[in-house]
Scaffold this active site. Structure first.
Site, PDB file in Angstrom:
ATOM      1  N   ASN A  10       0.874  -1.175   0.000  1.00  0.00           N
ATOM      2  CA  ASN A  10       0.000   0.000   0.000  1.00  0.00           C
ATOM      3  C   ASN A  10       0.908   1.221   0.000  1.00  0.00           C
ATOM      4  OD1 ASN A  10      -1.790   2.043   0.479  1.00  0.00           O
ATOM      5  ND2 ASN A  10      -2.420   1.340   2.526  1.00  0.00           N
ATOM      6  N   TRP A  11       0.993   1.862  -1.142  1.00  0.00           N
ATOM      7  CA  TRP A  11       1.942   2.982  -1.285  1.00  0.00           C
ATOM      8  C   TRP A  11       1.405   4.277  -0.682  1.00  0.00           C
ATOM      9  CZ3 TRP A  11       3.754   2.148  -7.113  1.00  0.00           C
ATOM     10  CH2 TRP A  11       4.447   0.939  -7.186  1.00  0.00           C
ATOM     11  N   LYS A  12       0.150   4.263  -0.263  1.00  0.00           N
ATOM     12  CA  LYS A  12      -0.468   5.439   0.371  1.00  0.00           C
ATOM     13  C   LYS A  12      -0.228   6.701  -0.484  1.00  0.00           C
ATOM     14  CE  LYS A  12      -0.099   3.076   4.784  1.00  0.00           C
ATOM     15  NZ  LYS A  12       0.000   3.134   6.229  1.00  0.00           N
ATOM     16  N   HIS A  96      -9.441   1.226   5.161  1.00  0.00           N
ATOM     17  CA  HIS A  96      -8.119   1.337   5.773  1.00  0.00           C
ATOM     18  C   HIS A  96      -8.206   2.208   7.025  1.00  0.00           C
ATOM     19  CE1 HIS A  96      -3.953   2.456   6.421  1.00  0.00           C
ATOM     20  NE2 HIS A  96      -3.688   1.310   5.836  1.00  0.00           N
ATOM     21  N   GLU A  98      -6.502   4.591   8.005  1.00  0.00           N
ATOM     22  CA  GLU A  98      -6.401   6.043   7.766  1.00  0.00           C
ATOM     23  C   GLU A  98      -7.711   6.600   7.220  1.00  0.00           C
ATOM     24  OE1 GLU A  98      -2.829   5.401   5.575  1.00  0.00           O
ATOM     25  OE2 GLU A  98      -1.965   4.747   7.486  1.00  0.00           O
ATOM     26  N   GLY A 174       2.717   2.004  10.930  1.00  0.00           N
ATOM     27  CA  GLY A 174       3.715   3.069  10.810  1.00  0.00           C
ATOM     28  C   GLY A 174       4.444   3.377  12.111  1.00  0.00           C
ATOM     29  N   SER A 214       3.495  -2.404  10.300  1.00  0.00           N
ATOM     30  CA  SER A 214       4.942  -2.510  10.503  1.00  0.00           C
ATOM     31  C   SER A 214       5.522  -3.862  10.069  1.00  0.00           C
ATOM     32  CB  SER A 214       5.321  -2.203  11.951  1.00  0.00           C
ATOM     33  OG  SER A 214       4.983  -0.850  12.256  1.00  0.00           O
TER      34      SER A 214
HETATM   35  P1  13P Z   1       3.156   0.221   7.719  1.00  0.00           P
HETATM   36  O1  13P Z   1       3.616  -1.070   7.088  1.00  0.00           O
HETATM   37  O2  13P Z   1       3.918   1.409   7.286  1.00  0.00           O
HETATM   38  O3  13P Z   1       3.028   0.072   9.209  1.00  0.00           O
HETATM   39  O4  13P Z   1       1.663   0.473   7.170  1.00  0.00           O
HETATM   40  C1  13P Z   1       0.755  -0.561   7.234  1.00  0.00           C
HETATM   41  C2  13P Z   1      -0.434  -0.198   6.457  1.00  0.00           C
HETATM   42  O5  13P Z   1      -1.179   0.699   6.817  1.00  0.00           O
HETATM   43  C3  13P Z   1      -0.688  -0.943   5.210  1.00  0.00           C
HETATM   44  O6  13P Z   1      -1.961  -0.683   4.719  1.00  0.00           O
END
Ligand code: 13P
Length: 252
Positions: A10-12, A96, A98, A174, A214
């Site tokens: 997931n590159w966000k 998600h 977020e 994160g 993570s």
């Molecule tokens: P991280 O791997 O940066 O913790 O993010 C996880 C995430 O939100 C994947 O959708």
């Protein structure tokens, strides 16, 4: 029941266009000769067409990071399922953490998006996860059961079978803190039991449940050694080709 592992990046809201194209090309390289596992990337909407050109003719799957439940209309700021499909995506991440916590999306809205995804033949990845406060207040199973049942509300077994779940504890995203394999094992087994009660046991055993939060080259092998963990949804570590390569090549 064998479930094909899915390693999803997931590159966000990261990367410039040229970086996204380069990373996609590196992922294609990483997947050469890879068998028995699926790999997916979810770039920002604007990067999807360019990434799709890089992925064309390869086995790497492409996903949106969200979508609207309606196919078209007055929905300023949204992207529809048919638009995603036209651009080359076959999957979409929904619910998600977020989206839930930064943008206030609730289960009802996420369910609408999910039914919209199924209606246009996109494979949804429904994300679920408790906050630290909820975990500390011992509400974890109640919270996850509610997110799962409301998220899958109104689906028949055939539709539910097309959904991929991702357990992403909010406190692990994160932060460098991961749920240990045993914590993830407990939750994944619980989610399967909820699916078995709501639908049927065979469905509960065929739905893939990814872990996210993570995930990195150091912890992927121990997570994937858990029989109930069917893959990973990776944020930060998916932005670097070397670390995502190592994740894709987890030890089986
Ligand atoms: P991280 O791997 O940066 O913790 O993010 C996880 C995430 O939100 C994947 O959708």
């Amino acid at each position: 029941m064998s479930r094909t592992p899915l390693l999803a990046g997931n590159w966000k809201m990261n990367l410039a266009l040229d970086e996204a194209v380069q990373l996609a090309a590196a992922v294609v390289e990483s997947c050469r000769g890879l068998a028995g596992r699926e790999v997916m990337v979810a770039p920002a909407f604007l990067h999807i067409p360019a990434v799709a050109r890089v992925l064309q003719g390869t086995s790497v799957l492409l996903a949106g990071q969200n979508m609207c439940w309606e196919k078209r209309g007055a929905f300023t700021g949204e992207v529809s399922g048919p638009m995603l499909k036209e651009a080359g995506a076959s999957m979409v991440i929904l619910g998600h953490s977020e989206r839930r916590h930064v943008f206030g999306e609730d289960d009802e809205l996420i369910n609408r998006r999910l039914r919209g995804a199924l209606a246009c033949d996109l494979t949804p990845i429904l994300c679920l996860g408790e906050t630290l406060e909820e975990r500390e207040a011992d509400q974890i199973f109640e919270v996850l059961e509610g997110q799962l049942l409301r998220g899958l509300g109104g689906l028949d077994p055939e539709e539910a079978n097309r959904v991929v779940l991702a357990y992403e504890p909010v406190w692990a995203i994160g932060t460098g803190r991961t749920a240990g394999p045993e914590q993830a094992r407990e939750v994944h087994a619980f989610l399967r039991s909820v699916l078995a009660d709501r639908f049927e046991k065979t469905l509960a055993e065929s739905v893939r449940i990814l872990y996210g939060g993570s995930v990195n080259p150091e912890n992927i092998d121990s997570l994937m050694a858990e029989p109930d963990i069917d893959g990973a949804l990776v944020g930060g570590a998916a932005l670097k080709s070397e670390s995502f390569d190592r994740i894709i090549h987890f030890a089986s």
